[in-house]
Design a protein around this motif. Sequence first.
Motif, PDB file in Angstrom:
ATOM      1  N   GLY A  19      41.523  34.563  15.660  1.00  0.00           N
ATOM      2  CA  GLY A  19      40.226  34.579  14.996  1.00  0.00           C
ATOM      3  C   GLY A  19      39.400  33.327  15.261  1.00  0.00           C
ATOM      4  O   GLY A  19      39.924  32.207  15.234  1.00  0.00           O
ATOM      5  N   THR A  20      38.126  33.533  15.523  1.00  0.00           N
ATOM      6  CA  THR A  20      37.202  32.406  15.684  1.00  0.00           C
ATOM      7  C   THR A  20      36.539  32.088  14.345  1.00  0.00           C
ATOM      8  O   THR A  20      36.573  32.896  13.413  1.00  0.00           O
ATOM      9  N   GLU A  21      35.929  30.927  14.275  1.00  0.00           N
ATOM     10  CA  GLU A  21      35.255  30.509  13.042  1.00  0.00           C
ATOM     11  C   GLU A  21      34.155  31.507  12.669  1.00  0.00           C
ATOM     12  O   GLU A  21      33.981  31.864  11.495  1.00  0.00           O
ATOM     13  N   SER A  22      33.417  31.966  13.666  1.00  0.00           N
ATOM     14  CA  SER A  22      32.279  32.852  13.424  1.00  0.00           C
ATOM     15  C   SER A  22      32.663  34.328  13.371  1.00  0.00           C
ATOM     16  O   SER A  22      31.872  35.156  12.920  1.00  0.00           O
ATOM     17  N   GLY A  23      33.865  34.652  13.855  1.00  0.00           N
ATOM     18  CA  GLY A  23      34.235  36.052  13.986  1.00  0.00           C
ATOM     19  C   GLY A  23      33.612  36.720  15.195  1.00  0.00           C
ATOM     20  O   GLY A  23      33.710  37.933  15.360  1.00  0.00           O
ATOM     21  N   ARG A  24      32.989  35.932  16.074  1.00  0.00           N
ATOM     22  CA  ARG A  24      32.327  36.456  17.262  1.00  0.00           C
ATOM     23  C   ARG A  24      33.249  36.331  18.470  1.00  0.00           C
ATOM     24  O   ARG A  24      33.924  35.313  18.668  1.00  0.00           O
ATOM     25  N   PHE A  25      33.246  37.366  19.290  1.00  0.00           N
ATOM     26  CA  PHE A  25      34.105  37.405  20.472  1.00  0.00           C
ATOM     27  C   PHE A  25      33.675  36.370  21.510  1.00  0.00           C
ATOM     28  O   PHE A  25      34.515  35.761  22.173  1.00  0.00           O
ATOM     29  N   ASP A  26      32.384  36.165  21.659  1.00  0.00           N
ATOM     30  CA  ASP A  26      31.908  35.226  22.679  1.00  0.00           C
ATOM     31  C   ASP A  26      32.345  33.798  22.393  1.00  0.00           C
ATOM     32  O   ASP A  26      32.470  32.984  23.317  1.00  0.00           O
ATOM     33  N   GLU A  27      32.591  33.483  21.139  1.00  0.00           N
ATOM     34  CA  GLU A  27      33.121  32.160  20.815  1.00  0.00           C
ATOM     35  C   GLU A  27      34.529  32.010  21.386  1.00  0.00           C
ATOM     36  O   GLU A  27      34.890  30.942  21.906  1.00  0.00           O
ATOM     37  N   LEU A  28      35.326  33.081  21.293  1.00  0.00           N
ATOM     38  CA  LEU A  28      36.667  33.058  21.880  1.00  0.00           C
ATOM     39  C   LEU A  28      36.588  32.930  23.400  1.00  0.00           C
ATOM     40  O   LEU A  28      37.326  32.144  24.006  1.00  0.00           O
ATOM     41  N   LEU A  29      35.700  33.695  24.036  1.00  0.00           N
ATOM     42  CA  LEU A  29      35.542  33.610  25.489  1.00  0.00           C
ATOM     43  C   LEU A  29      35.170  32.196  25.922  1.00  0.00           C
ATOM     44  O   LEU A  29      35.662  31.696  26.943  1.00  0.00           O
ATOM     45  N   ALA A  30      34.293  31.558  25.166  1.00  0.00           N
ATOM     46  CA  ALA A  30      33.871  30.195  25.515  1.00  0.00           C
ATOM     47  C   ALA A  30      35.049  29.231  25.454  1.00  0.00           C
ATOM     48  O   ALA A  30      35.185  28.333  26.304  1.00  0.00           O
ATOM     49  N   LEU A  31      35.921  29.405  24.467  1.00  0.00           N
ATOM     50  CA  LEU A  31      37.116  28.568  24.376  1.00  0.00           C
ATOM     51  C   LEU A  31      38.049  28.814  25.552  1.00  0.00           C
ATOM     52  O   LEU A  31      38.603  27.876  26.137  1.00  0.00           O
ATOM     53  N   LEU A  32      38.218  30.084  25.922  1.00  0.00           N
ATOM     54  CA  LEU A  32      39.088  30.414  27.046  1.00  0.00           C
ATOM     55  C   LEU A  32      38.523  29.895  28.365  1.00  0.00           C
ATOM     56  O   LEU A  32      39.280  29.486  29.260  1.00  0.00           O
ATOM     57  N   ALA A  33      37.226  29.918  28.496  1.00  0.00           N
ATOM     58  CA  ALA A  33      36.588  29.499  29.750  1.00  0.00           C
ATOM     59  C   ALA A  33      36.824  28.024  30.052  1.00  0.00           C
ATOM     60  O   ALA A  33      36.784  27.610  31.212  1.00  0.00           O
ATOM     61  N   THR A  34      37.088  27.216  29.028  1.00  0.00           N
ATOM     62  CA  THR A  34      37.354  25.794  29.269  1.00  0.00           C
ATOM     63  C   THR A  34      38.690  25.578  29.957  1.00  0.00           C
ATOM     64  O   THR A  34      38.913  24.542  30.594  1.00  0.00           O
ATOM     65  N   GLY A  35      39.605  26.555  29.819  1.00  0.00           N
ATOM     66  CA  GLY A  35      40.932  26.418  30.398  1.00  0.00           C
ATOM     67  C   GLY A  35      41.814  25.430  29.659  1.00  0.00           C
ATOM     68  O   GLY A  35      42.907  25.089  30.117  1.00  0.00           O
ATOM     69  N   LYS A  36      41.357  24.964  28.496  1.00  0.00           N
ATOM     70  CA  LYS A  36      42.101  23.966  27.737  1.00  0.00           C
ATOM     71  C   LYS A  36      42.753  24.604  26.507  1.00  0.00           C
ATOM     72  O   LYS A  36      42.219  25.565  25.947  1.00  0.00           O
ATOM     73  N   PRO A  37      43.887  24.066  26.055  1.00  0.00           N
ATOM     74  CA  PRO A  37      44.507  24.585  24.833  1.00  0.00           C
ATOM     75  C   PRO A  37      43.586  24.375  23.634  1.00  0.00           C
ATOM     76  O   PRO A  37      42.799  23.425  23.599  1.00  0.00           O
TER      77      PRO A  37
END
Length: 365
Positions: free
Chosen positions: A106-124
């Motif tokens: 789960g992201t803070e906002s509940g938005r999927f794009d927030e998760l994608l942005a985290l994944l795109a960094t490639g960082k834990p």
Amino acid sequence: MSARFYNPVDTRFGWNSLVELASITEHQKVALVTFPEARGLGLIDRIQDLLGDRLVYIIEDVQPNPDVAQLRTAYEHFWQNAHDCHTVIAVGGGSAIDTAKVLIVGTESGRFDELLALLATGKPFVPARCKQLIAAPTTAGTGSEVTPWATIWDSASQQKYSLHLECTWPKVAIIDPQLMLTVPAAVTVSTGLDALSHALESIWNINANPISDTLALSAIEDILECLPRLHRDLSNKELRSRMALAALKAGLAFSNTKTALAHSISYEMTLRYGLAHGIACSFSLPLVLGLAWGRDQARDRTLQRIFGNDLHKAQDQLREFLHRLEVKTEFTDYGITALQAREMIDCAMQGARGKNFIGSQALCA
């Protein structure tokens, strides 16, 4: 140097072991993630009978190779409507289990794009919230029920994301061969070859150790013997059980090593050429065996326990095995030229999984 093997998944194996869902989820609100045919097969009714009013949310339209276009809506609906669920149960193949892994983070906002942005960094990262996952595979091959990884595809942008967090390890895996009896021939072959690839990839791997080798060798022996027989006799309960156990052993093996070059090649084969995952990661196995051979004496000895001491005979054995299952084994069979294949292999060597391959440094030098 000592070997370390770690897998935190509470694993239940056996015929009709799905019934354990009832006791595992006692006093919990549960969401179910499954595939479109599950209702027609009676699976949803069966799980409803096991859980009663604890089953409060159902996603039953999971498609192969979870894509951001479908995941976005499912994710946001889930966090809007099932945020009070304690547990998510994934019943299906790798796509259902991977989808569930995405949903539980789960992201803070509940938005999927927030998760994608985290994944795109490639960082834990540490998710804002996370739910418990129970995985019950209906195919013998994915390994996702005993690993933390999920692959998210973006076909429109021709890229993929890899999700793996401490919380995406399933809490419990239920491997019930009875769930696999209705799997059709093509899917039985594709998923079985995915398991074979997992096992071989864990051997020609820089992270291999004696424990992962033991699991992988046992899985390979069973798959080479059982899969062609099962292909001809899909309702055979003994063969279904043996393949389910072989796939579990392969999953446990690569849960500690990760996959390697054949899987790295497979991602482009799926994105660009639409090849089913199990075929995409197995058609190149004879080629990759040749690239692995001679790179490391210990790895050679392990491979030779299965294939003997002659590389060409070993490649022929693996190639003939795939051909018997009607799998073509050359890049040209899929409309890919020799130059395109070379470029694809070179690119795959540079990928995260390609770098796990024992020959990657020598071949890239």
